[in-house]
Design an enzyme around this catalytic site. Structure first.
Site, mmCIF file in Angstrom:
data_model
loop_
_atom_site.group_PDB
_atom_site.id
_atom_site.type_symbol
_atom_site.label_atom_id
_atom_site.label_comp_id
_atom_site.label_asym_id
_atom_site.label_seq_id
_atom_site.Cartn_x
_atom_site.Cartn_y
_atom_site.Cartn_z
ATOM 1 N N LEU A 18 52.247 38.910 48.196
ATOM 2 C CA LEU A 18 52.346 40.039 47.139
ATOM 3 C C LEU A 18 51.013 40.095 46.242
ATOM 4 C CD1 LEU A 18 56.019 39.930 45.890
ATOM 5 C CD2 LEU A 18 55.143 41.386 47.659
ATOM 6 N N VAL B 115 56.190 31.571 49.526
ATOM 7 C CA VAL B 115 55.249 32.214 50.191
ATOM 8 C C VAL B 115 55.113 33.790 49.817
ATOM 9 C CG1 VAL B 115 54.697 33.419 52.783
ATOM 10 C CG2 VAL B 115 55.736 31.122 52.498
ATOM 11 N N CYS B 116 56.302 34.328 49.433
ATOM 12 C CA CYS B 116 56.243 35.633 48.821
ATOM 13 C C CYS B 116 55.051 35.971 47.786
ATOM 14 C CB CYS B 116 57.663 36.040 48.420
ATOM 15 S SG CYS B 116 58.906 35.868 49.470
ATOM 16 N N PRO B 117 55.008 35.007 46.720
ATOM 17 C CA PRO B 117 54.029 35.593 45.851
ATOM 18 C C PRO B 117 52.754 35.453 46.244
ATOM 19 C CG PRO B 117 54.895 33.424 45.275
ATOM 20 C CD PRO B 117 55.720 33.900 46.464
#
Length: 187
Positions: A51, A46-48
């Protein structure tokens, strides 16, 4: 106790930014709007997406005089490796801050100590270094840069127009409210 209207606590950290390692501290934030965008870890799922969404909208934040700081408990070296190996992360122009000692994650109360990771916390900080917006999501729930941009615009509007407030779903250019006795029970 809420972090709203509290000053960012003192810190020193190293960030990977535009091909260099740079030092940042609470003093770096003074005089401009900032967003601290905590996420669990580099090289995840999920993080990328979050970002990358911020990277796609970064120019809009910059037009408002806002600096974005992506923060995880990874090191600045790991941020560089991720930046160099991921197309999505490679387009990021804002600083990626390493927090391996957990100082920032503890200061902003987003540390998941047993995992050594940060929750998905978003903090909007005004030019005086005071936190104006706090949002924390569960790990599986990604955030939306456009919604964050709307909230930053509302925070900036309220800061520039004392006595006015922004109602739900407010967008730049729409009517605001001036709280008064006349409005009680009329909305």
């Amino acid at each position: 106790m809420s972090l709203i209207n509290t000053e960012v606590k003192p810190f020193k950290a190293t960030a990977y930014h535009q091909g260099k390692f740079v030092e940042i501290s609470e003093a770096t934030l003074k005089g401009k709007w900032s967003v601290f965008f905590f996420y669990p870890a580099d090289f995840t799922f999920v993080c990328p997406t979050e970002l990358g969404d911020l990277a796609d909208n970064y120019a809009e934040f910059q037009k408002l005089g806002v600096e974005i700081y992506g923060v995880s408990t990874d090191t600045h070296f790991t941020h560089k490796a991720w930046h160099d190996t991921s197309d999505t992360i490679g387009k990021i122009q804002y600083p990626l801050v390493g927090d391996p000692t957990w100082v920032l994650s503890k200061n902003f109360e987003v540390l998941i100590e047993e995992a050594g990771l940060a929750d998905r916390g978003t903090f909007v900080i005004d030019p005086e270094g005071k936190i104006q917006i706090v949002e924390v999501n569960a790990g599986g729930i990604g955030r939306d840069a456009q919604e964050l941009l709307r909230k930053v615009k509302a925070a900036q509007y309220v800061a520039a127009h004392p006595g006015e407030v922004c109602p739900a779903k407010w967008k730049e250019g729409e009517a605001t409210l001036a709280p008064s006795l006349d409005l009680v029970g009329k909305i």
